[in-house]
Scaffold this motif. Structure first.
Motif, PDB file in Angstrom:
ATOM      1  N   THR A 162       0.788  -1.459   0.058  1.00  0.00           N
ATOM      2  CA  THR A 162       0.051  -0.182   0.123  1.00  0.00           C
ATOM      3  C   THR A 162       0.862   1.356   0.026  1.00  0.00           C
ATOM      4  OG1 THR A 162      -0.121   0.164   2.463  1.00  0.00           O
ATOM      5  CG2 THR A 162      -1.958  -0.984   1.398  1.00  0.00           C
ATOM      6  N   TYR A 164       2.491   3.004  -2.071  1.00  0.00           N
ATOM      7  CA  TYR A 164       2.270   4.125  -3.091  1.00  0.00           C
ATOM      8  C   TYR A 164       0.849   4.329  -3.441  1.00  0.00           C
ATOM      9  CZ  TYR A 164       7.606   3.511  -3.624  1.00  0.00           C
ATOM     10  OH  TYR A 164       8.466   3.345  -3.421  1.00  0.00           O
ATOM     11  N   PHE A 165      -0.048   3.733  -2.896  1.00  0.00           N
ATOM     12  CA  PHE A 165      -1.538   4.327  -2.870  1.00  0.00           C
ATOM     13  C   PHE A 165      -1.819   5.636  -2.077  1.00  0.00           C
ATOM     14  CE2 PHE A 165      -1.945  -0.433  -4.082  1.00  0.00           C
ATOM     15  CZ  PHE A 165      -2.533  -0.175  -5.056  1.00  0.00           C
ATOM     16  N   THR A 169      -7.211   5.021  -0.358  1.00  0.00           N
ATOM     17  CA  THR A 169      -7.276   3.740  -1.351  1.00  0.00           C
ATOM     18  C   THR A 169      -6.433   2.858  -0.595  1.00  0.00           C
ATOM     19  OG1 THR A 169      -7.224   5.146  -3.141  1.00  0.00           O
ATOM     20  CG2 THR A 169      -6.746   2.763  -3.482  1.00  0.00           C
ATOM     21  N   TYR A 207       0.300  -4.684  -6.158  1.00  0.00           N
ATOM     22  CA  TYR A 207       1.330  -3.545  -6.235  1.00  0.00           C
ATOM     23  C   TYR A 207       0.806  -2.470  -6.896  1.00  0.00           C
ATOM     24  CZ  TYR A 207       4.856  -7.403  -5.806  1.00  0.00           C
ATOM     25  OH  TYR A 207       5.655  -8.355  -5.232  1.00  0.00           O
ATOM     26  N   TRP A 208       1.076  -1.012  -6.469  1.00  0.00           N
ATOM     27  CA  TRP A 208       0.749   0.133  -7.242  1.00  0.00           C
ATOM     28  C   TRP A 208       1.978   0.221  -8.404  1.00  0.00           C
ATOM     29  CZ3 TRP A 208      -3.001   2.234  -9.372  1.00  0.00           C
ATOM     30  CH2 TRP A 208      -3.031   3.627  -9.839  1.00  0.00           C
ATOM     31  N   ARG A 209       3.191   1.098  -7.653  1.00  0.00           N
ATOM     32  CA  ARG A 209       4.258   1.106  -8.468  1.00  0.00           C
ATOM     33  C   ARG A 209       4.810  -0.088  -9.105  1.00  0.00           C
ATOM     34  NH1 ARG A 209       9.574   4.473  -6.836  1.00  0.00           N
ATOM     35  NH2 ARG A 209      10.175   2.563  -6.036  1.00  0.00           N
ATOM     36  N   THR A 210       5.001  -0.155 -10.486  1.00  0.00           N
ATOM     37  CA  THR A 210       5.603  -1.290 -11.173  1.00  0.00           C
ATOM     38  C   THR A 210       6.616  -0.939 -12.025  1.00  0.00           C
ATOM     39  OG1 THR A 210       3.545  -0.978 -12.969  1.00  0.00           O
ATOM     40  CG2 THR A 210       3.361  -2.553 -11.100  1.00  0.00           C
ATOM     41  N   ARG A 231      -2.894  -5.792 -14.977  1.00  0.00           N
ATOM     42  CA  ARG A 231      -3.204  -4.737 -14.575  1.00  0.00           C
ATOM     43  C   ARG A 231      -4.724  -4.866 -13.788  1.00  0.00           C
ATOM     44  NH1 ARG A 231       1.284  -1.953 -14.096  1.00  0.00           N
ATOM     45  NH2 ARG A 231       2.483  -1.803 -15.850  1.00  0.00           N
ATOM     46  N   ASN A 246       0.313   2.059 -13.760  1.00  0.00           N
ATOM     47  CA  ASN A 246       0.408   1.484 -12.505  1.00  0.00           C
ATOM     48  C   ASN A 246      -0.667   0.570 -12.216  1.00  0.00           C
ATOM     49  OD1 ASN A 246       3.077   2.837 -11.659  1.00  0.00           O
ATOM     50  ND2 ASN A 246       1.959   4.634 -11.558  1.00  0.00           N
ATOM     51  N   GLY A 247      -0.296  -0.220 -10.856  1.00  0.00           N
ATOM     52  CA  GLY A 247      -1.443  -1.022 -10.547  1.00  0.00           C
ATOM     53  C   GLY A 247      -1.221  -2.357 -10.993  1.00  0.00           C
TER      54      GLY A 247
END
Length: 268
Positions: A162, A164-165, A169, A207-210, A231, A246-247
């Motif tokens: 979480t 980078y969310f 969120t 994940y968020w940042r990928t 995604r 992202n995501g």
């Protein structure tokens, strides 16, 4: 032959530039490359060794994490070149600096925007994971094959990142995990986390940042073992330059992925 040769390159670069510095970093060998982001001499030296040897093996651009930190335009090769190498010389640098064994050395080969081969070397475990598009996934030469997930979501375990969310969120995602089994707090290295799903120890990753060098190797490993990496809208994962989509949700089988998306992303 390519699969074995790249594994050899990662193992040898790790032995030369990374492992001798594990729990032995000298003063001045850890630097900040960007606010909140650290790098060590081991990262930079290992990337130089790996990049040189990969180019000798296949002379295409090398998109290395540390090279991109110095020149972000290098990552555009993932979209503009027919083929490119991706390199993460020390995945989990913070763990490495802290003396934690949860770090890895990773590479992948991208052709026309799709990951076609992947390598993860875990130095402290002395374990190599490899995957080749359409041919399967392996741990130390042993084929990895994921079975059908249990139909009981309350038994599913995994890792939810979480960091980078946006806070609302992230809080909602955490609340949604109450319908699932216990969360793993995460290992701080994609090269440690993805194999947990590929081997069936965990059911999912979110994940968020990928960043591409973090996620290309593990995503192929999981999908070639029979899982799914996509995604949030269901689009299959493809490595893209930082600043792109992202995501990412990863699960042990496609049906489980759909169920997890409904649970985790409800109200998000």
């Amino acid at each position: 032959m390519l699969m074995e040769k790249v594994t050899e390159i990662l193992v040898e670069a790790s032995a030369e530039a990374v492992e001798p510095r594990f729990r032995a970093l000298a003063e001045g060998e850890v630097m900040e490359k960007a606010p909140g982001e650290i790098v060590t001499v081991a990262d930079r030296e290992a990337e130089r060794i790996i990049a040189r040897r990969l180019r000798e093996l296949l002379p295409v651009p090398v998109v290395g994490e540390e090279a991109v930190a110095a020149d972000p335009d290098l990552a555009l090769a993932l979209a503009t070149e027919p083929a490119a190498w991706l390199v993460d010389p020390v995945d989990g640098t913070r763990n490495f600096v802290a003396g934690s064994p949860s770090y890895a050395v990773m590479a992948s080969l991208v052709r026309r925007g799709e990951t076609v081969a992947a390598w993860i070397w875990q130095p402290c475990a002395r374990t190599a994971y490899t995957a080749e598009l359409g041919s399967g996934a392996w741990r130390d030469g042993e084929r990895l094959t994921l079975g059908k997930a249990t139909t009981a979501p309350e038994k599913w375990t995994g890792i939810l990142k979480t960091r980078y969310f946006a806070p609302p969120t992230g809080h909602r995602l955490l609340a949604n995990t109450l319908a699932l089994g216990p969360l793993d707090p995460g290992r701080g290295a994609a090269g440690i986390e993805y194999p947990l799903v590929a081997t069936g120890e965990h059911d999912f990753l979110l994940y968020w940042r990928t960043l591409p060098w973090d996620h290309a190797p593990g995503s192929l490993l999981v999908t070639e073992a029979g899982g799914r990496s996509a995604r949030f809208d269901g689009t299959p994962y493809r490595p893209e330059a930082p600043g792109g989509p992202n995501g990412l949700l990863v699960a042990t089988d496609p049906d489980q992925w759909e169920t997890l998306r409904g649970i985790l992303l409800e109200g998000v």
